[in-house]
Enzyme design. Structure first.
Site, PDB file in Angstrom:
ATOM      1  CG  HIS A 102      24.176   8.068  -3.813  1.00  0.00           C
ATOM      2  ND1 HIS A 102      24.475   7.465  -2.609  1.00  0.00           N
ATOM      3  CD2 HIS A 102      23.754   9.317  -3.508  1.00  0.00           C
ATOM      4  CE1 HIS A 102      24.237   8.310  -1.625  1.00  0.00           C
ATOM      5  NE2 HIS A 102      23.783   9.440  -2.149  1.00  0.00           N
ATOM      6  CG  HIS A 290      20.217  17.872   1.261  1.00  0.00           C
ATOM      7  ND1 HIS A 290      21.195  18.062   2.217  1.00  0.00           N
ATOM      8  CD2 HIS A 290      20.531  16.699   0.636  1.00  0.00           C
ATOM      9  CE1 HIS A 290      22.063  17.063   2.160  1.00  0.00           C
ATOM     10  NE2 HIS A 290      21.672  16.230   1.209  1.00  0.00           N
TER      11      HIS A 290
END
Length: 768
Positions: A102, A290
């Site tokens: 992020h 993921h």
């Protein structure tokens, strides 16, 4: 006892007085004049804000960093769990990957802003974006390690290393890791993150009631998107890259939380492309990321406390306080979606893609009310609970995960990854390497023993195969360039066009490599291709003749800059100023094979105020002078440097198309201060043509020369801060100062991408 004016000695002088008006509490300039040009943005992150001082050299400091010990400390942290923020599965690895992702994922290719290089996730607004929920906890977990290594280790490097080491610890082979990110010491005030107000509200809604939790409850996408997600006309405002304010990439629930996977795929393709990722890299990053960890959504968003910037003072910079249960662990709330994608969330494997394609998925709602998906097959594998021992939970997918399955191109890539796990592993490893290093610049800026390979996205240039030309060679080549018959303005224009592509935001562009010879730069209208071709052809002949004389060789990259420097000297001499423009040799020439032409097109200026250029195919939502300011910021210019270069280049007749706009002189092509003398003179009046983009400048008395001007010209007389500089250069003694400052600023721009040269030499004027 009282003193001479009657106040009681020793008493508080403010006793009984209402105190107000503390610095910072008053309405700011932006409140009174919201459209003013914020020239102060050129002076962000000043040395006064940096406790390390102006002489601190991170590249030197990091040589004493014990990298092996640092990695051991990070691995020990990854495998620990703290009572105040327990680790999922007893392991902080996925949490650190998310924090690093992020931080680096804010990068956008349109203007090179965002990314990992300065650790901007520590400051507003990024530290308080809803999508960055609880990254504040990750950084606090790293604080003891940062304290241990102090100034030898930047926060920016530590965050990227923590995420990368976690991936390696979970089984992913990594491409290497480069240190070299230097921390900023204040919030970024220059980057445009979108038209919405704070926390995603429309500007008109700010202050109208409590902020809601989910970004899609705050504001719809219509402020940054044009067209419908399912229409042919579907476009995201430039230079933005994230689908919604306060998100890193896209809404995991689909556009505006609509749960539509095909719509989500369109968002993913647009936003990841604007973050410099192709389809294969996009799928690798999503599917690879993921494979680890879980998403958190156990508590309704409207119950979560404010983000760090809005938290009460006793929170000490920690935001998103959760009132439910423990407030963390099994009660954690982050993006509202709850669950894990795989049965083994701390191990690198292919189960994410295997499960995505093996099972059909049905829509459900998380405990926080978010849209998510679970397998229709009750016999599908389960995933262990991150905190409750022995509890098994259904697998989870997001709408953005299903997008990889329903989009035809993404599906082909997924099927290849399913068939060849080693290939998938290599693609994810390389995409991660690119993600965290994209804004770090060329390899010459990278530090440490494990920087990995060289990739085309680094804009590499070859190592020199011969020593740099000598001072005698430089003097000879200057004379030769001036006898080619080329006008001075064309030599100056070519050097400026080559060097001024540089972006300090991501360290791309610049004169090194001479990519102005290559597509796409040689064909940009702003570079006047016909003129450019003529100049390059003449300089190629100069190079050929020089190289044929003996062992010394000159690169085209050096020769282009050197010819421009010689022309500036001649133009100054014509105005009566005998100067020497410094030049530092050592540039090399890039090739087409090592040039990513598609991504270089993003360096094309939409407005180039130095050459009075506006891209005709782009609509502008802000005045041209705002984009000119942005250009100056990307060139790392100060306000005086910006002003001196603009006025000097006008005097040197540097409009891209040879127009007379802004050429306020009868001595065109000479380095004079005529531009500023006309600009600030009250002997002239300024009249807009159609609209307020172009202007006529006429003598008030009706006699004398008239001129035309653009907004990028008049801003130096209209803005109060820039006008002071213009008046300084317009003074009777101002021409000498202008010539001095122009030469310094010119040399700075020519050297901006010379990371192979020591700072002292890049700044030196000693060669003259």
């Amino acid at each position: 006892m009282k003193d001479h004016d009657g106040a009681t000695q020793g008493a508080c002088p403010f006793r009984g007085t209402r105190i107000g008006g503390a610095i910072g509490s008053e309405p700011q300039l932006d409140h009174w004049w919201p459209n003013r040009l914020k020239v102060e943005l050129l002076h962000q992150n000043p040395v006064q804000a940096n406790p390390l001082g102006p002489d601190y050299d991170y590249a030197e400091a990091i040589k004493d960093l014990d990298i092996a010990a640092l990695k051991a400390d990070l691995r020990a942290l990854l495998h620990s769990s703290k009572d105040w923020w327990p680790s999922d599965y007893g392991y902080y690895g996925p949490q650190m990957v998310r924090m690093a992702w992020h931080s680096a994922g804010t990068y956008r290719i349109a203007d090179g802003r965002g990314g990992s290089a300065e650790g901007m996730q520590r400051f507003a607004p990024i530290n308080s974006w809803w999508d960055n929920g609880n990254t504040d906890k990750s950084r606090r977990l790293l604080l003891p390690i940062k304290q241990k290594y102090g100034a030898k280790l930047s926060w920016a490097d530590l965050m990227m290393l923590a995420g990368t080491l976690a991936l390696e610890d979970m089984g992913l082979p990594i491409q290497g890791f480069a240190f070299g990110r230097v921390d900023a010491w204040e919030a970024d005030r220059a980057t445009y993150w979108g038209p919405e107000g704070w926390n995603g509200k429309r500007p008109s809604e700010v202050g109208q009631g409590p902020l809601e939790g989910h970004p899609n409850q705050m504001v719809t996408r219509d402020l940054r998107w044009e067209g419908d997600v399912r229409s042919d006309h579907y476009d995201l405002e430039a230079p933005l890259a994230n689908a919604n304010q306060a998100l890193i990439y896209v809404d995991p629930e689909g556009p505006n939380g609509n749960g539509n996977a095909q719509d989500s795929a369109r968002d993913i393709r647009e936003t990841f492309a604007r973050m410099a990722m192709n389809d294969e890299e996009t799928v690798a990053l999503i599917a690879g990321g993921h494979a680890f960890g879980k998403s958190h959504g156990m508590v309704s968003a409207d119950e979560i406390g404010p983000a760090p910037e809005g938290a009460p003072i006793q929170a000490q910079g920690l935001g998103w306080q959760n009132p439910e249960g423990l407030g963390f662990a099994q009660y954690t709330m982050t993006n509202g979606i709850e669950g894990s994608w795989t049965p083994d969330p701390t191990m690198w494997d292919n189960s994410y893609l295997e499960n995505l394609f093996k099972y059909e998925w049905k829509q459900e709602t998380s405990p926080a009310g978010a849209v998510q998906w679970t397998p229709e097959d009750p016999d599908a594998p389960k995933t262990p609970d991150a905190h409750v021992e022995g509890q098994m939970n259904p697998l989870m997918m997001m709408t953005s995960d299903l997008a990889l399955k329903v989009d035809p191109e993404y599906r082909k890539i997924c099927e290849r990854f399913l068939a060849d796990f080693d290939y998938f592993t290599d693609c994810f490893s390389k995409a991660w390497h690119k993600l965290i290093h994209r804004d770090l610049g060329p390899t010459s800026r990278w530090l440490g023993p494990e920087i990995g390979g060289t990739f085309i996205w680094q804009d590499p240039t070859p190592e020199a195969e011969y020593p740099p030309i000598s001072e005698a060679d430089i003097a000879e080549l200057k004379k030769t360039c001036l006898t080619t018959g080329l006008p001075l303005r064309e030599l100056i224009a070519t050097a400026w066009a080559s060097a001024s592509t540089y972006r300090d935001t991501d360290k791309r562009g610049g004169a090194n490599g001479a990519r102005i010879r290559l597509a796409p730069q040689k064909d940009w209208a702003v570079n006047n291709p016909a003129q450019l071709s003529r100049v390059l052809s003449a300089l190629e002949q100069v190079k050929s003749d020089f190289d044929a004389k003996g062992a010394a060789k000159v690169s085209m990259a050096d020769l282009i800059v050197l010819a421009g420097c010689a022309a500036v000297e001649a133009a100054a001499k014509a105005a009566g100023h005998d100067i020497c423009v410094p030049f530092v040799a050592g540039r090399t020439d890039a090739s087409d094979e090592w040039t990513d032409a598609e991504t270089f097109d993003w360096l094309l200026p939409v407005v180039d105020g130095f050459r009075n250029y506006r891209h005709p195919g782009i609509r502008y939502q802000v005045p041209a002078e705002q984009l000119f300011l942005d250009q100056a910021a990307k060139l790392a210019l100060t306000a005086p440097e910006w002003t001196a270069l603009a006025g000097g280049l006008r005097a040197l007749d540097q409009n891209y198309d040879g127009s007379e706009t802004g050429i306020f002189t009868q001595r065109k092509g000479q380095l004079t201060n005529d531009y500023f003398r006309v600009l600030v003179s009250m002997d002239y009046a300024w009249h807009p043509q159609d609209g307020e983009e172009m202007f006529d400048i006429r003598p008030r008395a009706g006699e004398g020369a008239s001129y035309t001007a653009s907004r990028c010209d008049l801003v130096f007389g209209s803005n109060s801060e820039l006008r002071q500089l213009a008046e300084y250069y317009a003074a009777d003694d101002g021409e000498a100062y202008l010539v001095r400052d122009f030469v310094k600023a010119w040399h700075k721009v020519m050297m901006l991408d010379r990371f192979d040269v020591a700072k002292e030499r890049r700044r030196a004027m000693a060669l003259c």
